[in-house]
Each structure stands twice: as structure tokens, then as C-alpha cells.
Design a protein around this motif. Sequence first.
Motif, mmCIF file in Angstrom:
data_model
loop_
_atom_site.group_PDB
_atom_site.id
_atom_site.type_symbol
_atom_site.label_atom_id
_atom_site.label_comp_id
_atom_site.label_asym_id
_atom_site.label_seq_id
_atom_site.Cartn_x
_atom_site.Cartn_y
_atom_site.Cartn_z
ATOM 1 N N HIS A 246 -5.651 0.921 -13.817
ATOM 2 C CA HIS A 246 -4.468 0.555 -13.034
ATOM 3 C C HIS A 246 -4.711 -0.747 -12.276
ATOM 4 C CE1 HIS A 246 -0.716 1.457 -10.852
ATOM 5 N NE2 HIS A 246 -1.321 0.826 -9.857
ATOM 6 N N LEU A 247 -5.872 -0.863 -11.654
ATOM 7 C CA LEU A 247 -6.178 -2.074 -10.892
ATOM 8 C C LEU A 247 -6.291 -3.295 -11.794
ATOM 9 C CD1 LEU A 247 -8.784 -0.654 -8.356
ATOM 10 C CD2 LEU A 247 -6.442 -1.378 -7.866
ATOM 11 N N SER A 248 -6.651 -3.088 -13.060
ATOM 12 C CA SER A 248 -6.755 -4.211 -13.997
ATOM 13 C C SER A 248 -5.407 -4.875 -14.239
ATOM 14 C CB SER A 248 -7.347 -3.738 -15.328
ATOM 15 O OG SER A 248 -8.701 -3.362 -15.160
ATOM 16 N N GLY A 249 -4.334 -4.150 -13.919
ATOM 17 C CA GLY A 249 -3.010 -4.755 -14.008
ATOM 18 C C GLY A 249 -2.764 -5.776 -12.914
ATOM 19 N N HIS A 250 -3.611 -5.767 -11.892
ATOM 20 C CA HIS A 250 -3.489 -6.713 -10.781
ATOM 21 C C HIS A 250 -4.578 -7.782 -10.819
ATOM 22 C CE1 HIS A 250 -0.427 -4.269 -8.760
ATOM 23 N NE2 HIS A 250 -1.152 -3.232 -9.108
ATOM 24 N N THR A 251 -5.773 -7.406 -11.290
ATOM 25 C CA THR A 251 -6.891 -8.338 -11.336
ATOM 26 C C THR A 251 -7.966 -7.785 -12.267
ATOM 27 O OG1 THR A 251 -8.654 -9.408 -10.058
ATOM 28 C CG2 THR A 251 -7.934 -7.260 -9.303
ATOM 29 N N HIS B 110 0.851 -1.188 0.000
ATOM 30 C CA HIS B 110 0.000 0.000 0.000
ATOM 31 C C HIS B 110 0.889 1.241 0.000
ATOM 32 C CE1 HIS B 110 0.683 1.010 4.308
ATOM 33 N NE2 HIS B 110 0.808 -0.293 4.439
ATOM 34 N N LEU C 94 -3.294 -3.344 -1.772
ATOM 35 C CA LEU C 94 -3.533 -4.611 -2.446
ATOM 36 C C LEU C 94 -3.651 -5.745 -1.438
ATOM 37 C CD1 LEU C 94 -0.914 -4.274 -5.343
ATOM 38 C CD2 LEU C 94 -3.377 -3.785 -5.431
ATOM 39 N N PRO D 178 -7.566 -11.417 -5.239
ATOM 40 C CA PRO D 178 -8.588 -10.395 -4.992
ATOM 41 C C PRO D 178 -10.002 -10.913 -5.247
ATOM 42 C CG PRO D 178 -6.806 -9.531 -6.348
ATOM 43 C CD PRO D 178 -6.631 -11.021 -6.303
ATOM 44 N N ALA E 10 -8.566 -5.261 -4.327
ATOM 45 C CA ALA E 10 -7.513 -4.400 -4.867
ATOM 46 C C ALA E 10 -8.119 -3.006 -4.937
ATOM 47 C CB ALA E 10 -7.085 -4.874 -6.250
ATOM 48 N N ARG F 209 -12.276 -5.372 -7.390
ATOM 49 C CA ARG F 209 -11.592 -4.083 -7.430
ATOM 50 C C ARG F 209 -12.496 -3.047 -6.773
ATOM 51 N NH1 ARG F 209 -11.046 -3.245 -13.578
ATOM 52 N NH2 ARG F 209 -12.712 -4.813 -13.600
ATOM 53 N N TYR G 162 -3.094 3.450 -3.040
ATOM 54 C CA TYR G 162 -3.477 2.085 -3.363
ATOM 55 C C TYR G 162 -3.230 1.158 -2.174
ATOM 56 C CZ TYR G 162 1.266 0.211 -3.489
ATOM 57 O OH TYR G 162 2.515 -0.228 -3.112
#
Length: 243
Positions: free
Chosen positions: A119-124, A21, A40, A45, A75, A48, A38
Motif C-alpha cells: 500500500h505504501l508503495s503507491g505513495h513512495t 492520516h 503520510l 518521504p 509514509a 516507508r 496510515y
Amino acid sequence: MCHSAEGLPPAPPEPKEVAGHGPLTLTSADGTAVPAYYALPAGPPRGRMVILPDVRGVHPYYTALAQRFAEAGFATIAVDYYGRTAGAGERDDSFDWQRYLPSVRPGEVEIDVAAALAHLSGHTTSPAYTVGFCFGGSQSWRLAASGLDLAGVIGFYGRPSLVEDVVGSVTKRMLLLVAGDDEVTPRQEFEDFAARLTEAGADHEMRIYESAPHSFFDRSSGEWAQACADAWRRILDFTRPSS
């Protein structure tokens, strides 16, 4: 305005793990550098979450709340409203939000949320939601009529008058968490708003917390602990994947 608070309301036990974070700068579609924060989750996750703060922007309360959402499996990004006017900087209790709030436009909030979701789509790519408080509650509800890829929107004690123009265009699920004794917006306005959503065929749920004041969720008083715990449970239920 919304009230500052020292701590977060109590909630049922959750895994207390966050993978990371901290502060973040997003770039919005119009080129604006958007201050954000942010957090995570440590595990896979469940969704989002984009937090739309009250008038204070990304106040320390919302950085802590972002971590709490991450602990619950989201996330998360909290976005600030004032990158176009105040630039970067601390949004603590000394921040003069009153100077900048009149310049915030819903269309700009929408593209800033879009940047957060990207941006969050890069994680999930799990389902995405927004949750807003006070001014942010209104902005979150408005996004139910946007073209953003959202599974639902959540708002605490927003102002229906800031959402009226999009009621007929709502396509996303809505959760309205309302203070029964809101000193900013009379209860009748929320009830009329819910009636208009029903008339428009909008998929929505409203929970009124009897006698609770405006901004009850971010007050440190234990008097509203039960309402806070119920609101948190409703958020988790609202965002639970359907089987």
C-alpha cells in the motif's frame, strides 16, 4: 504486558506537517481484512515505516505515533494483529487483547506487513522499515529473516525467545532498543541474544538504556525523556539514507 500512556515522549524539533492520516483497511494475502492506520508526510518521504504495536493492537497511542513518524518524513502504516479474530473495532483500553493474542501467528504478521508495504508503495518506493514494541518488537526482529524488501528492522524491548528460531537466517539490519531494567525479560536474555546474532554474522546494533523499565518509550513520565529522545535519534540515524 505493555503500559498505556497519555502522550508521546519528547523529541528534537521536526517539521510538524502531515498530508493525511486516518483508519485504513488492508487486504492481506490470505484475504483477511486487516485494520490499520496510515499517516503520510507533507513533503517527499524519506522512507516507508510499518509500525508493529504492542499486544493492544492499533491502540490510540499508535495512531499518534504513526502521525509522529509522518511528521518526521515517513509514509507510515500501523497494522493491527486481530483482524482474523476480533474483526474491525476500536482498540482502546477496553479491548480484550488477552483473548485474541494467542491466535496471532508470525507468518500472518509477515503477510500483513507485506500488504502494508504494498500500500505504501503507491505513495513512495523509498526504503522500508519496520518498528515494533514489546510483542511487536519481537515480530519486527523476526522480519530481519523474512523475504520482505526491508532496509532494516527496529524493535523496542521484544522477547528474544520469540526470535531464536530465525537468528541463523537474518539478512536485514537490526536495531535493538532495550530497557536495562525490563521486568518482562531479564537483561541477560538480551545480551545473550545479541551474542547469538554476532555469532551468526547478523548486522545489528543494540542500545541498553540503564535502569529504564519495560515500555519506557510509551510511558508519559518525564523520567525517561532522555532515553526516549536518544532512542528516537537512533531510529532517525538508522533510517537515514547512506550518502
